[in-house]
Scaffold this motif. Structure first.
Motif, PDB file in Angstrom:
ATOM      1  N   TRP A 133     108.268  47.478  67.534  1.00  0.00           N
ATOM      2  CA  TRP A 133     107.906  46.298  68.318  1.00  0.00           C
ATOM      3  C   TRP A 133     107.272  45.257  67.414  1.00  0.00           C
ATOM      4  N   SER A 135     104.848  41.669  67.603  1.00  0.00           N
ATOM      5  CA  SER A 135     104.008  40.813  68.447  1.00  0.00           C
ATOM      6  C   SER A 135     102.948  40.148  67.593  1.00  0.00           C
ATOM      7  N   GLY A 233     111.776  42.082  81.088  1.00  0.00           N
ATOM      8  CA  GLY A 233     113.011  41.869  80.372  1.00  0.00           C
ATOM      9  C   GLY A 233     114.034  41.081  81.164  1.00  0.00           C
ATOM     10  N   MET A 251     117.172  41.530  76.581  1.00  0.00           N
ATOM     11  CA  MET A 251     115.948  41.082  75.925  1.00  0.00           C
ATOM     12  C   MET A 251     114.779  41.810  76.594  1.00  0.00           C
ATOM     13  N   PHE A 253     110.803  43.267  76.621  1.00  0.00           N
ATOM     14  CA  PHE A 253     109.467  42.895  76.165  1.00  0.00           C
ATOM     15  C   PHE A 253     108.431  43.891  76.688  1.00  0.00           C
ATOM     16  N   TYR A 273     102.492  39.825  73.407  1.00  0.00           N
ATOM     17  CA  TYR A 273     103.772  39.822  74.120  1.00  0.00           C
ATOM     18  C   TYR A 273     104.831  40.267  73.116  1.00  0.00           C
ATOM     19  N   HIS A 275     108.314  42.189  71.480  1.00  0.00           N
ATOM     20  CA  HIS A 275     109.751  42.347  71.721  1.00  0.00           C
ATOM     21  C   HIS A 275     110.279  43.458  70.823  1.00  0.00           C
ATOM     22  N   ASN A 276     111.358  44.137  71.259  1.00  0.00           N
ATOM     23  CA  ASN A 276     111.915  45.254  70.498  1.00  0.00           C
ATOM     24  C   ASN A 276     113.305  44.953  69.953  1.00  0.00           C
ATOM     25  N   THR A 285     109.136  35.855  66.954  1.00  0.00           N
ATOM     26  CA  THR A 285     107.855  36.477  67.327  1.00  0.00           C
ATOM     27  C   THR A 285     106.769  35.418  67.500  1.00  0.00           C
ATOM     28  N   LEU A 288     107.607  33.019  70.550  1.00  0.00           N
ATOM     29  CA  LEU A 288     107.286  33.632  71.841  1.00  0.00           C
ATOM     30  C   LEU A 288     105.781  33.595  72.094  1.00  0.00           C
TER      31      LEU A 288
END
Length: 344
Positions: A133, A135, A233, A251, A253, A273, A275-276, A285, A288
């Protein structure tokens, strides 16, 4: 009033170095955070035992702190180890310390009975340090009571209005009745918005697919530490996301939000927050994080304005509407725990 016997997020790891001190008030008590030379975290009451001058106005001397009012020195365990003009130190000069643990990039502090400070109760925020992940750790300060912030998190219908052009972008959110469940540690909500025609505004420009979207927010509030953990997501519509089948171009999260009361009128807000997907794209990153931060500024503006009206309204009751089910449950669980501690 606050739950005392709980782990609260007190700082991000990057806020503490081996030679600084950081003052932060939690549950109405002034604290000073230090990282020692052996990389351990210590948290002291931010007041000298002598005349209650703030230790955060003092000076680091190795792993000790010198009060710059009358010169007393305290070690990382809060013990007074030097007093001017005498051999040894006077009795009752030690400073209170609080259990602290650094885990998954957060520094957690236990404000209640130290004998009950079980690290196993620290909320699971492993996404912060997982290589799967990406963030950016963020912090915000709200001039409002923490329960108003929790109310906001437990009622996502506001995304359609407060965040019309940022996090929301769809009236479907307000029109969707969530599934609300009580868990062993708090409140869980499940929201699905199926066959949406557009991505949420904060994702535009980052899209990984085109066409209709199945969108979700599945989130849990642990009322012990005010830990909000959310899986979210957007996936191509009708590809099985509600049944757990996540398409390769979806997508996905995960957000962690830690709501720590500063006092009755102010709140610390720690959040990420993550994301993978596209983990190598730091621009994504950071972008967002900035867009989500903009949405949270909208929350802060609304909640701080709300707090002013609440303060002016005295004991006037608020109306109850259907979307209040989750926040009412959350408040009840918190109040029950506070009452339980008071009776004990």
């Amino acid at each position: 009033m606050f739950i005392q016997n709980a782990w609260y997020a007190g700082a991000w790891d990057y806020e503490l170095t081996a030679d600084n001190m950081m003052a932060r008030k939690i549950l109405g008590k002034g604290l000073v955070f230090l990282r020692t030379s052996d990389n351990k975290i210590t948290v002291l009451r931010d007041r000298c035992s002598h005349r209650f001058a703030p230790l955060s106005k003092g000076r680091r001397e190795g792993d000790c702190v010198r009060c710059m009012y009358h010169g007393l020195v305290f070690d990382a365990d809060g013990k007074c180890v030097w007093e001017p003009s005498r051999k040894g130190v006077s009795p009752n000069t030690d400073v209170q310390t609080f259990p602290a643990v650094e885990q998954h990039r957060l520094v957690w502090v236990w404000m209640g009975d130290a004998d009950k400070a079980d690290p196993a109760l620290i909320p699971d925020c492993h996404h912060h340090s997982s290589p799967e992940w990406a963030s950016v750790p963020k912090y915000a300060h709200f001039k409002a009571n923490y329960k108003l912030v929790l109310d906001n998190l437990l009622d996502f219908s506001h995304l359609s209005y407060v965040h019309e052009n940022t996090l929301g972008g769809s009236k479907t959110i307000a029109d969707t009745r969530p599934k609300v469940e009580q868990t062993d540690s708090g409140v869980k909500l499940t929201r699905w918005y199926l066959n949406e025609q557009e991505f949420a505004p904060y994702l535009r420009g980052y899209e990984r697919f085109s066409g209709p979207i199945d969108r979700w927010n599945i989130y849990h509030l642990s009322t012990l530490s005010n830990h909000f953990s959310m899986a979210a997501g957007s996936a191509p519509a009708n590809t099985g996301a509600p049944e757990g089948k996540i398409a390769p171009d979806a997508m996905v999260f995960h957000s962690h939000q830690l709501i720590t009361p500063e006092d009755e009128h102010n709140t610390h807000y720690f959040w990420t927050y993550g994301h993978n997907f596209s983990l190598e794209q730091t621009e994504l990153t950071n972008g967002l994080a900035e867009r989500i931060s903009g949405g949270f500024l909208e929350d802060r503006e609304m909640i701080e304005a709300q707090q002013k009206v609440v303060d002016e309204s005295g004991d006037d009751p608020m109306a109850f509407i259907l979307v209040d089910n989750a926040l009412t449950l959350g408040r009840r669980l918190i109040d029950e725990k506070i009452a339980e501690e008071a009776s004990a």
